[in-house]
Design an enzyme around this catalytic site. Structure first.
Site, mmCIF file in Angstrom:
data_model
loop_
_atom_site.group_PDB
_atom_site.id
_atom_site.type_symbol
_atom_site.label_atom_id
_atom_site.label_comp_id
_atom_site.label_asym_id
_atom_site.label_seq_id
_atom_site.Cartn_x
_atom_site.Cartn_y
_atom_site.Cartn_z
ATOM 1 N N SER A 1 -6.179 -11.736 -5.787
ATOM 2 C CA SER A 1 -7.364 -11.863 -4.933
ATOM 3 C C SER A 1 -8.582 -12.216 -5.779
ATOM 4 O O SER A 1 -9.430 -12.998 -5.352
ATOM 5 C CB SER A 1 -7.612 -10.561 -4.175
ATOM 6 O OG SER A 1 -6.516 -10.248 -3.350
ATOM 7 N N ARG B 1 3.912 -8.632 -10.428
ATOM 8 C CA ARG B 1 3.765 -10.018 -10.859
ATOM 9 C C ARG B 1 4.213 -10.197 -12.300
ATOM 10 O O ARG B 1 4.891 -11.141 -12.653
ATOM 11 C CB ARG B 1 2.299 -10.462 -10.740
ATOM 12 C CG ARG B 1 1.893 -10.782 -9.337
ATOM 13 C CD ARG B 1 0.404 -10.816 -9.190
ATOM 14 N NE ARG B 1 -0.152 -9.481 -9.368
ATOM 15 C CZ ARG B 1 -1.406 -9.154 -9.110
ATOM 16 N NH1 ARG B 1 -2.246 -10.065 -8.688
ATOM 17 N NH2 ARG B 1 -1.825 -7.919 -9.267
ATOM 18 N N LYS C 1 -15.491 -0.196 -4.267
ATOM 19 C CA LYS C 1 -14.985 -1.457 -4.825
ATOM 20 C C LYS C 1 -15.853 -2.656 -4.470
ATOM 21 O O LYS C 1 -15.581 -3.755 -4.943
ATOM 22 C CB LYS C 1 -13.543 -1.684 -4.353
ATOM 23 C CG LYS C 1 -12.494 -1.070 -5.265
ATOM 24 C CD LYS C 1 -11.160 -1.764 -5.107
ATOM 25 C CE LYS C 1 -10.188 -1.350 -6.198
ATOM 26 N NZ LYS C 1 -8.883 -2.011 -6.045
HETATM 27 P P1 ADP Z 1 -4.604 -3.105 -5.147
HETATM 28 O O1 ADP Z 1 -6.093 -3.036 -5.335
HETATM 29 O O2 ADP Z 1 -4.019 -1.896 -4.478
HETATM 30 O O3 ADP Z 1 -3.829 -3.527 -6.368
HETATM 31 P P2 ADP Z 1 -4.058 -5.746 -4.117
HETATM 32 O O4 ADP Z 1 -4.456 -6.295 -2.779
HETATM 33 O O5 ADP Z 1 -4.604 -6.423 -5.327
HETATM 34 O O6 ADP Z 1 -4.429 -4.217 -4.037
HETATM 35 O O7 ADP Z 1 -2.472 -5.747 -4.240
HETATM 36 C C1 ADP Z 1 -1.650 -5.063 -3.331
HETATM 37 C C2 ADP Z 1 -0.209 -5.166 -3.790
HETATM 38 O O8 ADP Z 1 0.211 -6.519 -3.744
HETATM 39 C C3 ADP Z 1 0.032 -4.705 -5.239
HETATM 40 O O9 ADP Z 1 1.294 -4.083 -5.303
HETATM 41 C C4 ADP Z 1 0.066 -5.986 -6.022
HETATM 42 O O10 ADP Z 1 0.879 -5.869 -7.179
HETATM 43 C C5 ADP Z 1 0.709 -6.915 -5.005
HETATM 44 N N1 ADP Z 1 0.328 -8.304 -5.249
HETATM 45 C C6 ADP Z 1 -0.885 -8.795 -5.519
HETATM 46 N N2 ADP Z 1 -0.836 -10.132 -5.727
HETATM 47 C C7 ADP Z 1 0.466 -10.487 -5.597
HETATM 48 C C8 ADP Z 1 1.180 -11.720 -5.742
HETATM 49 N N3 ADP Z 1 0.573 -12.845 -6.099
HETATM 50 N N4 ADP Z 1 2.520 -11.698 -5.521
HETATM 51 C C9 ADP Z 1 3.126 -10.537 -5.189
HETATM 52 N N5 ADP Z 1 2.522 -9.346 -5.089
HETATM 53 C C10 ADP Z 1 1.215 -9.316 -5.283
#
Ligand code: ADP
Length: 163
Positions: free
Chosen positions: A127, A89, A40
């Site tokens: 992110s 989300r 990644k």
């Molecule tokens: P991944 O690559 O496993 O999706 P992330 O770090 O992007 O990892 O997200 C981890 C978890 O947090 C996922 O379930 C995602 O839906 C959730 N998540 C990401 N951003 C938010 C947000 N703004 N509010 C709530 N949950 C979130």
């Protein structure tokens, strides 16, 4: 109960924090599991991401932060988690999350996946968006914990001059 909250957290946002705070109130213990996936090309190393999460959750009891690679169900077994926690989300998250939840259930029938809907004010946060804003010199202070904002400013050298 122990919830396993797996993700990339590259970096941790206020949306993740919101989920962690609500989950620890619901379940008592949350193990935040940082995925170490070299494919990644993350902005932050696993150790940096672990440090950021530890610093941002210092005020909370019941949080562990670990790293993992491989299958989430194996990580859940290693840490004796009772459930997997994921955030939703928007509808766009749903299809992907449902597919993963079904897959994980086919691998570990006793392990439930629990979804928490994000708070409205964080529903636009990801992110990737945070990194994009920081890269082009925008302020991310309202999007991420202060430890993360500091690291992003250092990474992209985009700190605003103090007013
Ligand atoms: P991944 O690559 O496993 O999706 P992330 O770090 O992007 O990892 O997200 C981890 C978890 O947090 C996922 O379930 C995602 O839906 C959730 N998540 C990401 N951003 C938010 C947000 N703004 N509010 C709530 N949950 C979130």
């Amino acid at each position: 109960m122990r919830a396993l909250y797996p993700g990339s957290f590259d970096p941790l946002t206020n949306g993740h924090m919101d989920l962690i705070e609500r989950a620890v109130a619901l379940f008592g213990t949350v193990t935040v599991a940082v995925l170490s996936n070299p494919n990644k090309k993350p902005a932050f190393s696993v150790d940096q991401r672990i440090d950021q999460i530890q610093a941002a959750t210092r005020h909370l009891d019941g949080i562990d932060v670990v790293s993992f690679d491989g299958l989430t169900v194996h990580c859940a077994a290693t840490h004796q988690a009772d459930l997997i926690l994921r955030g939703l989300r928007a509808m766009s998250d749903f299809e992907y999350e449902l597919q993963i939840a079904h897959t994980n259930r086919s691998l570990a029938a006793d392990l439930e996946t629990v979804f928490l809907a994000t708070s409205t004010r964080h529903s636009f946060l990801s992110s990737s968006v945070v990194k994009e804003v920081a890269r082009f010199g925008g302020s991310v202070d309202h999007m991420v914990p202060k430890e993360v904002a500091k690291d992003l400013n250092r990474l992209f050298n985009s700190a605003f001059p103090p007013r």
